[in-house]
Design a protein around this motif. Structure first.
Motif, PDB file in Angstrom:
ATOM      1  N   GLN A 236     -13.169  45.385  30.460  1.00 58.73           N
ATOM      2  CA  GLN A 236     -13.030  44.986  31.650  1.00 58.73           C
ATOM      3  C   GLN A 236     -13.740  43.473  32.420  1.00 58.73           C
ATOM      4  O   GLN A 236     -14.170  42.155  32.186  1.00 58.73           O
ATOM      5  N   LEU A 237     -15.421  43.604  31.187  1.00 61.71           N
ATOM      6  CA  LEU A 237     -16.464  42.157  31.662  1.00 61.71           C
ATOM      7  C   LEU A 237     -15.149  41.205  30.312  1.00 61.71           C
ATOM      8  O   LEU A 237     -15.556  40.084  30.441  1.00 61.71           O
ATOM      9  N   LEU A 238     -15.272  41.736  28.994  1.00 57.12           N
ATOM     10  CA  LEU A 238     -14.581  41.149  27.748  1.00 57.12           C
ATOM     11  C   LEU A 238     -13.423  39.734  28.417  1.00 57.12           C
ATOM     12  O   LEU A 238     -13.299  39.353  27.950  1.00 57.12           O
ATOM     13  N   ASN A 239     -12.393  40.715  29.058  1.00 59.88           N
ATOM     14  CA  ASN A 239     -11.230  40.049  29.930  1.00 59.88           C
ATOM     15  C   ASN A 239     -11.264  39.252  30.850  1.00 59.88           C
ATOM     16  O   ASN A 239     -11.565  37.991  30.570  1.00 59.88           O
ATOM     17  N   TYR A 240     -13.097  39.584  32.112  1.00 61.07           N
ATOM     18  CA  TYR A 240     -12.732  38.897  32.403  1.00 61.07           C
ATOM     19  C   TYR A 240     -13.552  37.526  32.146  1.00 61.07           C
ATOM     20  O   TYR A 240     -13.264  36.141  32.279  1.00 61.07           O
ATOM     21  N   PHE A 241     -14.346  37.733  31.100  1.00 58.15           N
ATOM     22  CA  PHE A 241     -14.754  36.198  30.404  1.00 58.15           C
ATOM     23  C   PHE A 241     -13.612  35.593  29.192  1.00 58.15           C
ATOM     24  O   PHE A 241     -13.495  34.619  29.623  1.00 58.15           O
ATOM     25  N   CYS A 242     -12.679  36.509  28.885  1.00 58.32           N
ATOM     26  CA  CYS A 242     -12.033  35.523  28.108  1.00 58.32           C
ATOM     27  C   CYS A 242     -11.059  34.313  28.938  1.00 58.32           C
ATOM     28  O   CYS A 242     -10.705  33.807  28.493  1.00 58.32           O
ATOM     29  N   GLU A 243     -10.822  35.096  30.226  1.00 60.59           N
ATOM     30  CA  GLU A 243      -9.902  34.934  31.154  1.00 60.59           C
ATOM     31  C   GLU A 243     -10.982  33.734  32.162  1.00 60.59           C
ATOM     32  O   GLU A 243     -10.341  32.432  32.128  1.00 60.59           O
ATOM     33  N   HIS A 244     -12.080  33.467  32.462  1.00 58.88           N
ATOM     34  CA  HIS A 244     -12.601  32.925  33.015  1.00 58.88           C
ATOM     35  C   HIS A 244     -13.281  31.894  32.580  1.00 58.88           C
ATOM     36  O   HIS A 244     -14.151  30.710  33.116  1.00 58.88           O
ATOM     37  N   GLU A 284     -13.515  44.045  18.200  1.00 58.79           N
ATOM     38  CA  GLU A 284     -12.823  44.097  18.914  1.00 58.79           C
ATOM     39  C   GLU A 284     -12.903  43.061  20.260  1.00 58.79           C
ATOM     40  O   GLU A 284     -12.147  41.762  20.808  1.00 58.79           O
ATOM     41  N   VAL A 285     -13.884  42.381  20.287  1.00 57.12           N
ATOM     42  CA  VAL A 285     -14.735  41.328  21.132  1.00 57.12           C
ATOM     43  C   VAL A 285     -14.164  40.347  20.483  1.00 57.12           C
ATOM     44  O   VAL A 285     -13.378  39.420  20.938  1.00 57.12           O
ATOM     45  N   ILE A 286     -13.717  39.850  19.043  1.00 57.10           N
ATOM     46  CA  ILE A 286     -13.514  38.583  18.244  1.00 57.10           C
ATOM     47  C   ILE A 286     -12.357  39.041  18.191  1.00 57.10           C
ATOM     48  O   ILE A 286     -11.413  37.812  18.585  1.00 57.10           O
ATOM     49  N   GLN A 287     -11.306  39.831  17.965  1.00 56.35           N
ATOM     50  CA  GLN A 287     -10.441  39.855  18.599  1.00 56.35           C
ATOM     51  C   GLN A 287      -9.187  39.537  19.659  1.00 56.35           C
ATOM     52  O   GLN A 287      -8.390  38.600  19.920  1.00 56.35           O
ATOM     53  N   THR A 288      -9.273  39.979  20.537  1.00 49.43           N
ATOM     54  CA  THR A 288      -9.654  39.956  22.464  1.00 49.43           C
ATOM     55  C   THR A 288      -9.792  38.388  22.685  1.00 49.43           C
ATOM     56  O   THR A 288      -8.542  37.685  23.025  1.00 49.43           O
TER      57      THR A 288
END
Ligand code: FAD
Length: 514
Positions: A236-244, A284-288
């Motif tokens: 969730q934190l990873l996705n939040y980072f990618c978006e915001h 997976e962090v990089i791929q996301t």
């Protein structure tokens, strides 16, 4: 034959091959241990986050049907140390072998390897399956006590894992966009800084145990663990980072401010705790992040994603290599013979220097500071003030949520303190008040004057900086990358030099009073 398998607090990786099948002959051990809670004085939020993540992992494994022995401090208190506990549990569960995943810390690996030599039960070490570069290959890239260029290693990693590459060339034509990543905040930028995603995991039971067992801690406690404590929250934190945050990650990577409610988090991912506990993998962090970049229709530009990729496949993997080839000697390096004591305000934030006050107060509150605060505020000050590396290491190892020795020590000894004499950086990251003023708004409300060198109110960083060049003149004049500051020091007239030396000597003998 039954097996005992140890899972350390930073090995909470549900994707590990150990957990892919349920085996009735395997007992997993996850244990809160006094030896881990007090080998250094940790931030209270760091201990609660670790304990909460360990318990969550034990619960998850049990739900999957695994046999888990989860022990709290109350239950492990009677054991002297980790080997003592493992031997007792192996007997209790009639296990004939003990398995463990390779610890990332030298200290723990030594302890388990020594144990394996002493006991009759066979013990086996296995891979954590976390890092991109296999442990056995580190020697191909790192040589003990030798400078290894991060950039060379990073380019190798980009090619090897085919990340941001196009027909064998770096995407966009350049390997590195660091020069684009040096913006500071203006008034309208400050309003755009996103709110950080924080969680609300209960911490009460851990706080009680920490108190009951008289574990000494630092920092402000909280009844919530606001960091992710499991894989799902980490994602969730990873996705939040990618978006915001990723859309501006590179731009403001080095910027600092005291004038936002989110000054402490800015555009940083705060993924280090999740990564270092192995709840998510670097790949997976990089791929996301790459997926977000590709589908962002230009919202995330190449310099932003490249800056992020470099931190994870470059710096993070690189410091791990440096750590392992140089331990245990690493922890004794003190190239600049620094031996002053760490001032008291590192533990309470009570200093008039606004930059230090902001970075330290925030660290005591959140167990977090971002890279430039660590490197160029507390790190640079410790470098210029000649603080003993052991004391600086102890502070960094204790205070940050993500502090585990393999990543803390190379960053502190080498990057911040130049105590290795150049294994990582080819010159010290030393800066006067001018740098702080350029990258932050700290100086605006500071009692000290950033433009002055020797007056009563002059910013202490200025005289300390020139004094630092003067003090290590012989060492630095042999270093071509230091020729610019050395020549500038040469150009200062002798009256000014005397005034600077006097001012700096006065500061150094009253470090606690700044
Ligand atoms: P972001 O800015 O969002 O960066 C993304 C990720 O890149 C981080 O999560 C981290 O995994 C990786 N990364 C970035 N820089 C580095 C680096 N220099 N070394 C290794 N990984 C890096 N990092 C730790 O994880 N633990 C430590 O104990 C630690 N101690 C440090 C001490 C000093 C003196 C310095 C200068 C840096 C230290 N770092 C440490 C590196 C870096 O500051 C943190 O990884 C970063 O601030 C963590 O916040 P973030 O997740 O928001 O990072």
């Amino acid at each position: 034959a039954k097996q005992l398998r140890l899972i350390l607090g930073d090995q909470l990786n549900p994707l590990h091959s150990w957990f892919q099948n349920v085996d009735d002959d395997v007992v997993y051990v996850i244990a809160e241990l006094k030896q881990e809670a007090d080998y250094t004085k940790h931030h209270i939020k760091k201990i609660t986050a670790f304990f909460a993540a360990m318990e969550a992992f034990a619960t998850y494994l049990k739900e999957q049907g695994h046999h888990v022995c989860y022990m709290t401090l109350d239950e492990t208190k009677e054991y002297d140390d980790l080997p003592d506990l493992l031997i007792t549990l192996a007997t209790k569960y009639s296990c004939e072998t003990i398995y463990y995943q390779q610890p990332d810390e030298y200290r723990l690996r030594e302890q388990l390897q020594q144990m394996a030599k002493k006991i009759e039960l066979p013990m086996f070490e296995e891979d954590t399956e976390h890092f991109l570069l296999p442990f056995e290959q580190l020697r191909e890239h790192f040589t003990p006590k030798k400078h290894v260029r991060m950039e060379t290693f990073y380019r190798f990693m980009r090619k090897r894992f085919d990340i941001l590459m196009e027909a064998g060339k770096p995407q966009g034509g350049a390997w590195n966009y660091d020069s684009n990543n040096r913006k500071s905040f203006n008034a309208s930028d400050l309003k755009q800084i996103p709110r950080p995603l924080v969680f609300n995991n209960p911490a009460k039971s851990y706080l009680t145990r920490i108190e009951d067992h008289n574990i000494k801690t630092i920092g402000e406690s909280s009844e919530q663990v606001d960091y992710p404590i499991n894989r799902q929250q980490s994602l969730q934190l990873l996705n939040y980072f990618c978006e915001h945050q990723l859309p501006n990650f590179g731009n403001f990577q080095d910027a600092m401010t005291a004038n936002s409610p989110y000054s402490w988090s800015l555009y940083h991912s705060r993924l280090s705790f999740s990564l270092n506990c192995k709840m998510i993998t670097p790949l997976e962090v990089i791929q996301t992040a790459l997926h977000a970049f590709t589908h962002s229709r230009g919202v995330i530009t190449l310099p932003q994603i490249e800056g992020f990729v470099r931190q994870i496949i470059g710096w993070r993997e690189y410091v791990r290599g440096m750590y392992w080839v140089n331990m245990p000697d690493y922890s004794e390096q003190n190239f600049l013979s620094a031996n002053n004591d760490l001032p008291q305000y590192f533990w309470d934030g009570k200093t008039k220097m606004q930059c230090l006050k902001s970075a330290i107060t925030q660290s005591l509150e959140h167990a977090y500071a971002h890279h430039i605060q660590r490197l160029m505020i507390t790190g640079n000050f410790s470098l210029l003030a000649g603080i003993a590396p052991n004391q600086v290491d102890e502070w960094y190892l204790g205070i940050y949520i993500d502090a585990i020795e393999w990543v803390e020590l190379p960053n502190t000894r080498s990057m911040a303190l130049f105590a290795d004499g150049g294994w990582i950086a080819t010159k010290p990251y030393a800066a006067s008040g001018n740098y702080v003023n350029k990258m932050s708004d700290y100086c605006k409300n500071c009692r000290y004057k950033v433009k002055e060198k020797v007056s009563e109110d002059a910013c202490p960083l200025n005289s300390l900086y020139w004094n630092f060049i003067d003090q290590h003149y012989d060492k630095f004049s042999k270093n071509p990358r230091m020729s610019f500051p050395v020549r500038n020091w040469d150009k200062i007239n002798s009256d000014q030099k005397i005034a600077i030396r006097e001012k700096a000597a006065n500061i150094l003998s009253n470090l606690d009073k700044l």
